[in-house]
Every structure is written in C-alpha cells, then in structure tokens.
Design a protein around this motif. Structure first.
Motif, short mmCIF file in Angstrom:
data_model
loop_
_atom_site.label_atom_id
_atom_site.label_comp_id
_atom_site.label_asym_id
_atom_site.label_seq_id
_atom_site.Cartn_x
_atom_site.Cartn_y
_atom_site.Cartn_z
N ALA A 165 -12.48 -2.26 14.13
CA ALA A 165 -13.05 -1.06 14.07
C ALA A 165 -14.71 -1.75 14.18
CB ALA A 165 -12.99 -1.10 12.78
N GLU A 166 -14.57 -3.27 14.29
CA GLU A 166 -15.22 -3.90 15.71
C GLU A 166 -16.34 -3.65 17.39
OE1 GLU A 166 -13.84 -5.55 13.73
OE2 GLU A 166 -15.06 -6.55 11.89
N SER B 213 -11.61 4.18 3.88
CA SER B 213 -11.48 4.44 2.68
C SER B 213 -10.82 2.55 2.54
CB SER B 213 -10.28 5.33 1.81
OG SER B 213 -9.38 4.66 2.32
N LEU B 214 -11.59 1.71 1.25
CA LEU B 214 -10.69 0.15 1.36
C LEU B 214 -11.05 -0.55 2.57
CD1 LEU B 214 -8.41 1.68 -1.38
CD2 LEU B 214 -10.60 1.21 -1.70
N GLU C 36 -6.05 0.87 13.82
CA GLU C 36 -5.84 0.89 12.38
C GLU C 36 -4.99 -0.68 13.84
OE1 GLU C 36 -5.24 0.22 9.18
OE2 GLU C 36 -4.35 -1.47 10.52
N PRO C 37 -5.33 -2.43 13.44
CA PRO C 37 -4.84 -3.28 14.35
C PRO C 37 -3.64 -4.04 13.72
CG PRO C 37 -6.95 -4.11 13.48
CD PRO C 37 -6.66 -2.47 12.52
N ASN C 38 -4.00 -3.21 12.53
CA ASN C 38 -1.88 -4.51 11.70
C ASN C 38 -1.17 -3.40 12.21
OD1 ASN C 38 -1.40 -6.24 9.87
ND2 ASN C 38 -2.21 -5.71 8.94
N PHE D 224 0.81 -1.26 -0.15
CA PHE D 224 -0.21 -0.43 -0.10
C PHE D 224 0.65 1.40 0.05
CE2 PHE D 224 -3.47 -2.76 0.80
CZ PHE D 224 -4.11 -2.34 -0.06
N GLY E 279 -9.19 1.16 9.71
CA GLY E 279 -8.29 1.22 9.17
C GLY E 279 -7.11 2.05 8.70
C1 LIG Z 1 -6.83 -2.44 2.04
S1 LIG Z 1 -6.31 -1.80 4.24
C2 LIG Z 1 -6.53 -0.06 3.20
C3 LIG Z 1 -5.83 0.63 4.22
C4 LIG Z 1 -6.19 2.12 4.03
N1 LIG Z 1 -7.46 3.03 4.44
C5 LIG Z 1 -6.16 3.27 2.53
O1 LIG Z 1 -6.92 3.29 2.17
O2 LIG Z 1 -4.76 2.74 2.18
C6 LIG Z 1 -7.52 -2.43 4.53
C7 LIG Z 1 -7.00 -1.83 6.20
O3 LIG Z 1 -7.76 -2.47 7.11
C8 LIG Z 1 -7.24 -2.85 8.21
N2 LIG Z 1 -8.36 -3.52 8.91
C9 LIG Z 1 -8.38 -4.73 8.65
N3 LIG Z 1 -9.39 -5.35 9.80
C10 LIG Z 1 -9.94 -5.12 10.49
C11 LIG Z 1 -10.66 -4.34 11.45
N4 LIG Z 1 -11.17 -5.28 11.70
N5 LIG Z 1 -10.59 -3.44 12.04
C12 LIG Z 1 -9.82 -1.99 11.57
N6 LIG Z 1 -8.75 -2.32 10.99
C13 LIG Z 1 -8.95 -3.36 9.51
C14 LIG Z 1 -5.91 -3.48 7.74
O4 LIG Z 1 -5.23 -3.68 8.75
C15 LIG Z 1 -5.44 -2.41 6.53
O5 LIG Z 1 -4.94 -0.97 6.87
#
Ligand SMILES: C[S@@+](CC[C@H](N)C(=O)[O-])C[C@H]1O[C@@H](n2cnc3c(N)ncnc32)[C@H](O)[C@@H]1O
Length: 215
Positions: free
Chosen positions: A99-100, A115-116, A72-74, A22, A52
């Motif tokens: 986010a839940e 986003s995404l 952001e859990p990652n 990303f 996220g």
């Molecule tokens: C496709 S990336 C998009 C990142 C950013 N929002 C962007 O537009 O570039 C999805 C993101 O959602 C995060 N994510 C996944 N599951 C999640 C959750 N349950 N709660 C919060 N974030 C989460 C991932 O760690 C990742 O950073």
C-alpha cells in the motif's frame, strides 16, 4: 522460512495462519463491524481500490459486476480472496504490491477503502500519502480501523502489555497507533471520522475509528 514480496515479508507459517484465522473469524468480525462498514462503504463506485484486502471481507460491499483493484502482498491470502470475489460476482484485479507503493497512476482512483490495515502496514503515513496521490480530486478514502485507546485506560494497558505477542501473531499489527491523528494530518480536503468502541474478546482491538477522507 520467509519470502520477500515487493518489500513485504511473506511468512511461511504466519501467512497461512493469518489467512485461515481471518477466514474463520470473518463472520464474527463482520457482525461487529457491519454497522460501521455499511455507513462508510455505502454507495461505492463501480471500481474500487482496496488496501490489504486479506481474504476478501469487503467484497460484499461492492455491487456485483464491480471491479476491485486489490493491493495485497501476502500471497497466502490470494486463493481465498479470489474465491470470495468470484462468489460475490466482483471482478478482481489482484496486485501483490504494498500500500506504500501501489504502482497505480496518480489521480486514477475514485475510491480507496481499507479495513484493519493501517495498523499493520510498515509506514501508515506513507500509505496515506500514496492514497492521496492515487485519488482523483473529490475522490474518497473510506476506512474502518482499530486505534490506540486513550492513555491511562485499561484497554491502553492491554495494548501495551500484549504488543509483542500481538505483533508476532498478526504479522506486525500494532494496537498503539493514533490513526485518527495520522488521517487528519495527511492533507485531505475534509475528514469525517467517528471513534467507537466494540465489545469483543479481543480487548486491544476494541477501540476503533471509521470514516471518510475527501481528496
Ligand atoms: C488484519 S488483515 C485485514 C484484512 C482485511 N482487510 C479484513 O478486514 O479482513 C491486514 C491485511 O493487511 C495486509 N498488509 C500488511 N501490510 C501491508 C502493506 N504494506 N500493504 C498492503 N497490505 C498489507 C495483510 O497481508 C493483511 O491481509
């Protein structure tokens, strides 16, 4: 090897891969999404909650001096996210929660953005309920997300055919979610939402929605 972070499985290889992906693809994604992000993220308040946040693609839509509460859990995303926030003069309140269950007080947020992300969370309806819980009355949820293509289309066939390798690579991401339906069913007072199509090389990702849901 994986590590569990507040219910989110941090993958030792795919976490860092996605952070690098990303970062590298950021400018390309931004060129494609900019028009829609500018519209829905216009006039954000001084404090914003983001679900996220990844490596910080959206810090540029906040005014310098604003505060971003980033859910952001990652963990492999965190270093780049901190750097992006610093570069744009945004104060970062980074939380490794999901986010839940953000852990934020009810009715405390003026604006939540994503986003995404709804494509990847384990429970998108649960996330939308959490967004409603943390938004103050009149607050807004602003989103740019990719969604399932209409049934019977070539894009829909790609989404189906590639679902397993896509989800494996992008840590659970699904291109088959009816997120417009979920946002509309989530109980917001009003939802303004626009479907559109991108023309990127990532065919399953090209059918998208952007909008604002009002609490
Ligand atoms: C496709 S990336 C998009 C990142 C950013 N929002 C962007 O537009 O570039 C999805 C993101 O959602 C995060 N994510 C996944 N599951 C999640 C959750 N349950 N709660 C919060 N974030 C989460 C991932 O760690 C990742 O950073």
């Amino acid at each position: 090897m994986t590590d569990i972070q507040n219910g989110f499985q941090v993958h030792a290889a795919r976490g860092p891969f996605n952070a690098a992906f990303f970062s590298m693809m950021g400018p390309y994604l931004e060129r494609n999404l900019r028009r829609h992000k500018r519209r829905v993220f216009a006039g954000l308040p001084r404090t914003v909650v983001e679900l996220g946040s990844g490596v910080g693609a959206n810090v540029r839509y906040l005014q310098p001096g604003s505060t971003l509460i980033a859910i952001e859990p990652n963990l492999p995303m965190h270093r780049r996210l901190r750097t992006a926030a610093e570069r744009h003069g945004v104060r970062l309140d980074l939380r490794a929660s999901v986010a839940e269950q953000t852990g934020l007080p009810g009715g405390s947020a003026d604006s939540v953005i994503s986003s995404l992300v709804l494509c990847t969370v384990a429970d998108p309806a649960g996330v939308l309920a959490e967004v409603r819980r943390i938004l103050r009355p009149g607050g807004t949820f602003r989103f740019v997300e990719h969604v399932a293509a209409p049934a019977g289309t070539v894009t829909r066939a790609f989404q189906r055919g590639l679902r397993r390798p896509w989800a494996w690579t992008f840590e659970g991401c699904s291109c088959e979610r009816d997120l417009a339906g979920l946002v509309r069913a989530a109980g917001f007072a009003r939802v303004d939402l626009e479907p559109y199509r991108l023309h990127t090389a990532f065919i399953p990702f090209n059918t998208q929605i952007a909008g604002v849901a009002h609490a």
